[in-house]
Write a protein that holds these residues in place. Structure first.
Motif, PDB file in Angstrom:
ATOM      1  N   ASP A 166       5.135  -2.732   7.078  1.00 14.69           N
ATOM      2  CA  ASP A 166       3.712  -2.712   7.412  1.00 14.69           C
ATOM      3  C   ASP A 166       2.932  -3.732   6.601  1.00 14.69           C
ATOM      4  O   ASP A 166       1.972  -4.319   7.072  1.00 14.69           O
ATOM      5  N   THR A 167       3.378  -3.928   5.359  1.00 13.02           N
ATOM      6  CA  THR A 167       2.681  -4.846   4.457  1.00 13.02           C
ATOM      7  C   THR A 167       3.240  -6.259   4.552  1.00 13.02           C
ATOM      8  O   THR A 167       2.959  -7.087   3.702  1.00 13.02           O
ATOM      9  N   GLY A 168       4.066  -6.544   5.564  1.00 13.37           N
ATOM     10  CA  GLY A 168       4.688  -7.856   5.709  1.00 13.37           C
ATOM     11  C   GLY A 168       5.989  -7.914   4.936  1.00 13.37           C
ATOM     12  O   GLY A 168       6.250  -7.098   4.059  1.00 13.37           O
ATOM     13  N   GLY A 169       6.821  -8.885   5.275  1.00 10.32           N
ATOM     14  CA  GLY A 169       8.124  -8.999   4.612  1.00 10.32           C
ATOM     15  C   GLY A 169       9.194  -8.302   5.434  1.00 10.32           C
ATOM     16  O   GLY A 169       8.953  -7.272   6.061  1.00 10.32           O
ATOM     17  N   ALA A 189      13.744   8.582   0.917  1.00  9.17           N
ATOM     18  CA  ALA A 189      12.641   7.644   0.738  1.00  9.17           C
ATOM     19  C   ALA A 189      12.400   6.967   2.076  1.00  9.17           C
ATOM     20  O   ALA A 189      13.347   6.717   2.821  1.00  9.17           O
ATOM     21  N   ALA A 190      11.144   6.680   2.391  1.00 14.67           N
ATOM     22  CA  ALA A 190      10.826   6.132   3.706  1.00 14.67           C
ATOM     23  C   ALA A 190       9.815   5.010   3.614  1.00 14.67           C
ATOM     24  O   ALA A 190       8.939   5.020   2.759  1.00 14.67           O
ATOM     25  N   LEU A 191       9.978   4.037   4.500  1.00 16.07           N
ATOM     26  CA  LEU A 191       9.073   2.893   4.557  1.00 16.07           C
ATOM     27  C   LEU A 191       8.757   2.624   6.028  1.00 16.07           C
ATOM     28  O   LEU A 191       9.665   2.402   6.825  1.00 16.07           O
ATOM     29  N   PRO A 192       7.459   2.674   6.400  1.00 16.00           N
ATOM     30  CA  PRO A 192       7.119   2.383   7.798  1.00 16.00           C
ATOM     31  C   PRO A 192       7.325   0.896   8.092  1.00 16.00           C
ATOM     32  O   PRO A 192       7.062   0.053   7.240  1.00 16.00           O
ATOM     33  N   ALA A 193       7.824   0.597   9.280  1.00 14.84           N
ATOM     34  CA  ALA A 193       8.102  -0.792   9.648  1.00 14.84           C
ATOM     35  C   ALA A 193       8.052  -0.923  11.158  1.00 14.84           C
ATOM     36  O   ALA A 193       7.834   0.064  11.878  1.00 14.84           O
ATOM     37  N   ALA A 248       0.825  -1.203   0.000  1.00 10.64           N
ATOM     38  CA  ALA A 248       0.000   0.000   0.000  1.00 10.64           C
ATOM     39  C   ALA A 248       0.866   1.263   0.000  1.00 10.64           C
ATOM     40  O   ALA A 248       0.356   2.375  -0.054  1.00 10.64           O
ATOM     41  N   HIS A 249       2.178   1.058   0.070  1.00 10.19           N
ATOM     42  CA  HIS A 249       3.072   2.193   0.226  1.00 10.19           C
ATOM     43  C   HIS A 249       3.711   2.596  -1.094  1.00 10.19           C
ATOM     44  O   HIS A 249       3.918   1.767  -1.966  1.00 10.19           O
ATOM     45  N   GLU A 250       4.006   3.898  -1.232  1.00 13.05           N
ATOM     46  CA  GLU A 250       4.665   4.364  -2.453  1.00 13.05           C
ATOM     47  C   GLU A 250       6.041   4.927  -2.152  1.00 13.05           C
ATOM     48  O   GLU A 250       6.208   5.715  -1.218  1.00 13.05           O
TER      49      GLU A 250
END
Ligand code: ADP
Ligand code: MG
Length: 368
Positions: free
Chosen positions: A314-317, A291-295, A255-257
């Protein structure tokens, strides 16, 4: 010089080696990295003359040796299992290769003893001459095996996962030793391994094998910093690889961009090296321009000079971040703590739908 020209080997109609062409220079340390079953041993056996190719040629110093049997090729082969003679002493194991080699065997006892002693010294086994090989450690067996091959003075030495059976500590020491021994003798080494750290650390050049095909050949720092395909990046075990779709200048990961570097509209895989990513506490906390990715934090592994942090998107992995402790003290996070993994857009590597690299960092030490 050793040349492989379009080598192909089939087993029951299935290719184990497919159209492999490669030039190995004299006095070179070449490492060959590939997962189990990728054809590493088969390729060495083709070079050694223990297997006949279904297509292609092998040339040594300009001479076609494709039809030449193994014992006529002046090659050394340190096989995956050492195959030492357990009822013979260390010295007799090493002497065996010299006394019974096909070309120019050495029969003078004093000369054999002199060469064996000097080889045992080179591999660090002086003093163990009389020991039976059933009574020495794995690392020592590895050295005997190497000495037994090198004493015959091959022009090319093939090593099939020579450090595979050793524990991590010993493996690291032997890594340095192998380089030193090779340099002392000026012989060409072709060292096969399934371990990416070993392949990167040892070789002057590195070959990456995937399902019997060569997918990249270059200096280790170039393979590490600029993998040509997404398969190479995955084998290196040093990149977080996200597969997804480009929409304009954004790359969708669940769901993340993520923002895409300029000119990468065809992106299908987006890779961030463990050591170029950083962690910030909380969500929405990345520095401007990153660039950022919530985790969330899962666990960390302390490895002496570095710490590897394992985080869950957040989306698994899983996402991995490597932090070198020369830069700072280790940071402790609590399990499930929300964090943001972030990186500079200039540090990403992007691959297209065919898995080919279309973008990689410009400024890399050693990379042309
Ligand atoms: P690696 O050394 O990279 O693990 P190998 O060269 O041993 O890979 O094997 C490559 C492929 O060829 C594998 O699929 C393996 O099963 C097959 N293979 C290897 N040797 C033989 C053989 N003698 N007969 C049939 N298949 C083989
Ligand atoms: Mg093998």
């Amino acid at each position: 010089m050793l040349e492989l020209l379009g080598l192909t080997k089939l087993y029951d109609g299935t290719p184990a080696i497919q159209d492999v062409s490669l030039t190995v220079r004299d006095d070179e340390y070449l490492t060959l990295l590939g997962p189990s079953g990728s054809g590493k041993t088969t390729l060495l056996r083709l070079i050694a003359g223990l297997e006949r190719p279904d297509a292609g040629r092998v040339r040594m110093n300009g001479t076609d040796v494709t039809a030449l049997p193994a014992h006529r090729r002046s090659l050394g082969f340190v096989q995956q299992n050492y195959a030492l003679f357990p009822h013979m002493s260390v010295a007799d194991n090493v002497a065996f290769g010299l006394r019974y080699r096909e070309v120019d065997p050495v029969t003078d006892d004093a000369e054999v003893a002199r060469r064996v002693a000097s080889m045992l010294e080179l591999v660090g086994l002086t003093g163990l001459d009389g020991r039976m090989t059933g009574q020495i450690s794995g690392g020592q067996k590895q050295r005997v095996s190497l000495a037994r091959t090198l004493v015959t003075e091959p022009r090319f030495c093939l090593l099939d996962e020579p450090l595979g059976a050793l524990d991590a500590n010993l493996r690291e020491r032997m890594t340095v030793e192998l380089r030193r021994i090779r340099e002392a003798l000026g012989v060409t080494f072709i060292h096969v391994t399934g371990n990416e750290a070993e392949a990167l650390a040892m070789g002057d050049r590195m070959v990456v094998l995937d399902e019997g095909r060569v997918i990249m050949v270059d200096e280790p720092d170039v393979v590490f910093g600029r993998p040509e395909t997404v398969r190479v990046a995955k084998f290196l075990n040093a990149y977080n690889v996200f597969s997804g779709n480009a929409q304009g200048d954004k790359f969708g990961v669940g769901a993340h961009e993520l923002p895409l570097p300029p000119g990468t509209q065809g992106a299908a895989h987006y890779a961030v090296r463990f050591d170029t990513a950083s962690i910030a506490r909380g969500h929405g906390t990345a520095p401007a321009g990153h660039a950022a990715l919530p985790a969330k934090f899962i666990t960390s592994e302390f490895m002496g000079a570095k710490v590897i942090y394992f985080l869950e998107k957040d989306t698994g992995g899983v996402v991995e971040v490597e932090r070198h402790l020369s830069r700072a003290d280790p940071v402790d996070y609590t399990k499930d703590e929300p964090v943001t993994v972030h990186w500079d857009l200039a540090d990403v590597t992007v691959f297209d739908t065919d898995g080919r690299r279309i973008y990689s960092p410009e400024a890399l030490a050693g990379a042309a």
